[in-house]
Each structure stands twice: as C-alpha cells, then as structure tokens.
Design a protein around this motif. Structure first.
Motif, PDB file in Angstrom:
ATOM      1  N   LEU A  41       1.531  -9.209 -54.571  1.00 30.64           N
ATOM      2  CA  LEU A  41       0.938 -10.293 -53.787  1.00 30.64           C
ATOM      3  C   LEU A  41      -0.247  -9.868 -52.931  1.00 30.64           C
ATOM      4  O   LEU A  41      -1.132 -10.670 -52.673  1.00 30.64           O
ATOM      5  N   THR A  42      -0.261  -8.637 -52.475  1.00 30.11           N
ATOM      6  CA  THR A  42      -1.362  -8.192 -51.622  1.00 30.11           C
ATOM      7  C   THR A  42      -2.471  -7.576 -52.468  1.00 30.11           C
ATOM      8  O   THR A  42      -2.286  -7.273 -53.643  1.00 30.11           O
ATOM      9  N   ASP A  43      -3.617  -7.369 -51.857  1.00 30.17           N
ATOM     10  CA  ASP A  43      -4.790  -6.833 -52.536  1.00 30.17           C
ATOM     11  C   ASP A  43      -4.577  -5.359 -52.884  1.00 30.17           C
ATOM     12  O   ASP A  43      -3.784  -4.661 -52.259  1.00 30.17           O
ATOM     13  N   TYR A  44      -5.326  -4.862 -53.867  1.00 34.66           N
ATOM     14  CA  TYR A  44      -5.179  -3.471 -54.311  1.00 34.66           C
ATOM     15  C   TYR A  44      -5.435  -2.473 -53.186  1.00 34.66           C
ATOM     16  O   TYR A  44      -4.809  -1.448 -53.112  1.00 34.66           O
ATOM     17  N   GLY A  45      -6.367  -2.780 -52.305  1.00 32.32           N
ATOM     18  CA  GLY A  45      -6.685  -1.868 -51.219  1.00 32.32           C
ATOM     19  C   GLY A  45      -5.863  -2.080 -49.959  1.00 32.32           C
ATOM     20  O   GLY A  45      -6.144  -1.478 -48.928  1.00 32.32           O
ATOM     21  N   PHE A  46      -4.853  -2.926 -50.034  1.00 27.25           N
ATOM     22  CA  PHE A  46      -4.065  -3.266 -48.843  1.00 27.25           C
ATOM     23  C   PHE A  46      -3.305  -2.043 -48.349  1.00 27.25           C
ATOM     24  O   PHE A  46      -2.732  -1.284 -49.126  1.00 27.25           O
ATOM     25  N   VAL A  47      -3.286  -1.868 -47.027  1.00 27.69           N
ATOM     26  CA  VAL A  47      -2.597  -0.737 -46.413  1.00 27.69           C
ATOM     27  C   VAL A  47      -1.345  -1.246 -45.710  1.00 27.69           C
ATOM     28  O   VAL A  47      -1.409  -2.148 -44.881  1.00 27.69           O
ATOM     29  N   GLY A  48      -0.195  -0.667 -46.035  1.00 31.19           N
ATOM     30  CA  GLY A  48       1.051  -1.036 -45.384  1.00 31.19           C
ATOM     31  C   GLY A  48       1.836  -2.084 -46.143  1.00 31.19           C
ATOM     32  O   GLY A  48       1.509  -2.444 -47.282  1.00 31.19           O
ATOM     33  N   HIS A  49       2.893  -2.572 -45.489  1.00 36.40           N
ATOM     34  CA  HIS A  49       3.796  -3.548 -46.088  1.00 36.40           C
ATOM     35  C   HIS A  49       4.005  -4.672 -45.077  1.00 36.40           C
ATOM     36  O   HIS A  49       4.690  -4.486 -44.081  1.00 36.40           O
ATOM     37  N   PRO A  50       3.429  -5.850 -45.318  1.00 32.19           N
ATOM     38  CA  PRO A  50       3.301  -6.875 -44.283  1.00 32.19           C
ATOM     39  C   PRO A  50       4.586  -7.560 -43.815  1.00 32.19           C
ATOM     40  O   PRO A  50       4.571  -8.204 -42.785  1.00 32.19           O
ATOM     41  N   PHE A  51       5.710  -7.437 -44.519  1.00 30.01           N
ATOM     42  CA  PHE A  51       6.940  -8.072 -44.049  1.00 30.01           C
ATOM     43  C   PHE A  51       7.825  -7.127 -43.238  1.00 30.01           C
ATOM     44  O   PHE A  51       8.889  -7.513 -42.781  1.00 30.01           O
ATOM     45  N   ARG A  52       7.369  -5.892 -43.049  1.00 34.12           N
ATOM     46  CA  ARG A  52       8.105  -4.984 -42.167  1.00 34.12           C
ATOM     47  C   ARG A  52       7.946  -5.475 -40.731  1.00 34.12           C
ATOM     48  O   ARG A  52       6.875  -5.939 -40.339  1.00 34.12           O
ATOM     49  N   LYS A  53       9.006  -5.356 -39.962  1.00 32.27           N
ATOM     50  CA  LYS A  53       8.998  -5.894 -38.604  1.00 32.27           C
ATOM     51  C   LYS A  53       7.996  -5.182 -37.687  1.00 32.27           C
ATOM     52  O   LYS A  53       7.563  -5.736 -36.687  1.00 32.27           O
ATOM     53  N   ASP A  54       7.605  -3.954 -38.023  1.00 32.68           N
ATOM     54  CA  ASP A  54       6.656  -3.221 -37.181  1.00 32.68           C
ATOM     55  C   ASP A  54       5.204  -3.376 -37.653  1.00 32.68           C
ATOM     56  O   ASP A  54       4.301  -2.748 -37.110  1.00 32.68           O
ATOM     57  N   PHE A  55       4.968  -4.216 -38.655  1.00 27.97           N
ATOM     58  CA  PHE A  55       3.605  -4.445 -39.141  1.00 27.97           C
ATOM     59  C   PHE A  55       2.906  -5.417 -38.190  1.00 27.97           C
ATOM     60  O   PHE A  55       3.466  -6.460 -37.849  1.00 27.97           O
ATOM     61  N   PRO A  56       1.690  -5.098 -37.723  1.00 26.82           N
ATOM     62  CA  PRO A  56       1.013  -5.999 -36.784  1.00 26.82           C
ATOM     63  C   PRO A  56       0.652  -7.343 -37.419  1.00 26.82           C
ATOM     64  O   PRO A  56       0.257  -7.394 -38.587  1.00 26.82           O
ATOM     65  N   VAL A  57       0.807  -8.412 -36.656  1.00 28.94           N
ATOM     66  CA  VAL A  57       0.543  -9.755 -37.165  1.00 28.94           C
ATOM     67  C   VAL A  57      -0.897  -9.896 -37.655  1.00 28.94           C
ATOM     68  O   VAL A  57      -1.169 -10.555 -38.655  1.00 28.94           O
ATOM     69  N   SER A  58      -1.821  -9.258 -36.983  1.00 32.53           N
ATOM     70  CA  SER A  58      -3.232  -9.355 -37.375  1.00 32.53           C
ATOM     71  C   SER A  58      -3.589  -8.407 -38.517  1.00 32.53           C
ATOM     72  O   SER A  58      -4.678  -8.498 -39.080  1.00 32.53           O
ATOM     73  N   GLY A  59      -2.708  -7.487 -38.875  1.00 29.64           N
ATOM     74  CA  GLY A  59      -2.993  -6.510 -39.928  1.00 29.64           C
ATOM     75  C   GLY A  59      -3.814  -5.353 -39.378  1.00 29.64           C
ATOM     76  O   GLY A  59      -4.034  -5.233 -38.171  1.00 29.64           O
ATOM     77  N   TYR A  60      -4.288  -4.502 -40.263  1.00 27.67           N
ATOM     78  CA  TYR A  60      -5.070  -3.333 -39.866  1.00 27.67           C
ATOM     79  C   TYR A  60      -6.556  -3.494 -40.166  1.00 27.67           C
ATOM     80  O   TYR A  60      -7.403  -2.954 -39.460  1.00 27.67           O
ATOM     81  N   VAL A  61      -6.864  -4.189 -41.239  1.00 29.03           N
ATOM     82  CA  VAL A  61      -8.266  -4.393 -41.615  1.00 29.03           C
ATOM     83  C   VAL A  61      -8.472  -5.848 -42.000  1.00 29.03           C
ATOM     84  O   VAL A  61      -7.527  -6.570 -42.284  1.00 29.03           O
ATOM     85  N   GLU A  62      -9.738  -6.259 -41.977  1.00 32.68           N
ATOM     86  CA  GLU A  62     -10.074  -7.585 -42.477  1.00 32.68           C
ATOM     87  C   GLU A  62     -11.080  -7.431 -43.609  1.00 32.68           C
ATOM     88  O   GLU A  62     -11.779  -6.423 -43.703  1.00 32.68           O
ATOM     89  N   MET A  63     -11.165  -8.444 -44.421  1.00 31.12           N
ATOM     90  CA  MET A  63     -12.008  -8.406 -45.598  1.00 31.12           C
ATOM     91  C   MET A  63     -13.021  -9.541 -45.500  1.00 31.12           C
ATOM     92  O   MET A  63     -12.666 -10.637 -45.086  1.00 31.12           O
TER      93      MET A  63
END
Length: 200
Positions: free
Chosen positions: A142-164
């Motif tokens: 579901l996420t992009d090839y360059g995506f860093v991390g795993h977005p449903f983990r409870k410690d993942f920031p809501v805003s993410g790490y990077v924007e595209m």
C-alpha cells in the motif's frame, strides 16, 4: 443441549490439546491464541480436521499491542490475527499468534495452508513490519516504494517522516523533510438561535 460455541470449543480442545495457549469467548466468537512454534501445525489442523474444517481464511491483520489497555498491557507487542470460516459447520474462529521478538517480529506464513493469505500478509508487513517467514513475495503493498517505516505502528508519527511533491524544475517527484508545522486545533462552537426548531 450444547450451544454452537460450546461444541466448537470442545472440538478445538479435543483436536489441538496442549497446543491451545488460550481460548476465550467474547461477543459470540471464540479467540484461539497459539504459540508461534505451534502456529503452522495448528492452522493445518484447523483446516483439515473433520470436526473443525475451517476451509476459508477470511482475513489476516497485523496488530500492535504497545498501547493496549492504556499502556498497562505487558505482553508481546506484535500479533497476526486470522478470521477463519468453516462452510461445512457454519462457524467462525479468530486465531491470534504473537511474534516472539518485538524489535524484529517474525511469524510463519500460512500461504501454503490458505493461498488467500498472500496480500493480507503483505499488507501486515507493509503497515506493521511483521515479517512472514516463507512468504514467496513479501514486499510493500500500500505504501510507496521509497516509504520509510511502517505507518500503523503506534510509535509512527502521524505526520510521517517525509513528504512527497512534484518539482516542476526537476520534472519529477521528490521527497523532502516534513514542512507541516504542528498546531493545536480548537473546535469552533457555533450557536444558532433556532437550531432544529428549538429556541435557546
């Protein structure tokens, strides 16, 4: 006369014996928890045993228990939860297995038992970082090839790490650090004199 859930519970306990770690009833459904080392044998028995016959895997999802019970939970962090259906007996079962290592969660793949697990396991890998050992094509879904991390983990920031965004000068999509400023949203309360025909 025994209820359907009591019959299923007795059939599970009879077929699986010591491999049942925990079997609980909640909201008219049984949840079977098994150890990771027994997992593949248990799911094969659930499918093949004539008294159970769970022919269909309806769903498989990853779960992060790190903030479960407002942080009071002290068990393993990551689990895979399966929803099974027996067409033969017309009953359902939830199966849960916890990964042993919270830093690198690994659970065996059930794709050889139910091939419908393919994309479900890929989704759980993508969103939670659970590695399904033996999966033939475990990659992001579901996420992009360059995506860093795993977005449903409870410690993942809501805003993410990077924007595209698309850069017109470079004529391509680029990744950059987040530029969203954190802000506090205060709801606006609107009072109408005659909301819904009522006078205030």
């Amino acid at each position: 006369m025994a209820s359907k859930l009591e019959t299923l519970k007795a059939a599970i306990e009879s077929a699986l014996g010591e491999r049942v770690s925990h079997l609980a009833e909640s909201i008219d459904q049984l949840t079977l928890t098994v150890k990771v080392e027994d997992y593949l044998n248990v799911v094969a028995l659930l499918r093949d045993n004539s008294s159970l016959r769970f022919e269909q895997l309806m769903d498989l999802a990853g779960v992060d228990y790190s903030t479960y019970g407002d942080g009071a939970y002290e068990g393993r962090r990551f689990a895979a939860v399966l929803q099974l259906l027996s067409i033969t007996h017309n009953w359902r079962l939830r199966v849960r297995v916890f990964a042993e290592d919270d830093d690198m969660p690994v659970i065996p793949s059930v794709i050889e038992v139910w091939n419908s697990a393919n994309w479900y396991e890929r989704e759980a890998f993508d969103l939670f970082g659970i590695i399904f050992d033996g999966h033939p094509d475990l990659r992001r879904l579901l996420t992009d090839y360059g995506f860093v991390g795993h977005p449903f983990r409870k410690d993942f920031p809501v805003s993410g790490y990077v924007e595209m965004r698309y850069d017109p000068e470079e004529k391509r999509v680029i990744y950059q650090p987040i530029t969203i400023e954190p802000r506090e949203i205060t709801p606006r309360v609107i009072r109408e004199e005659s909301y819904g025909g009522l006078k205030y």
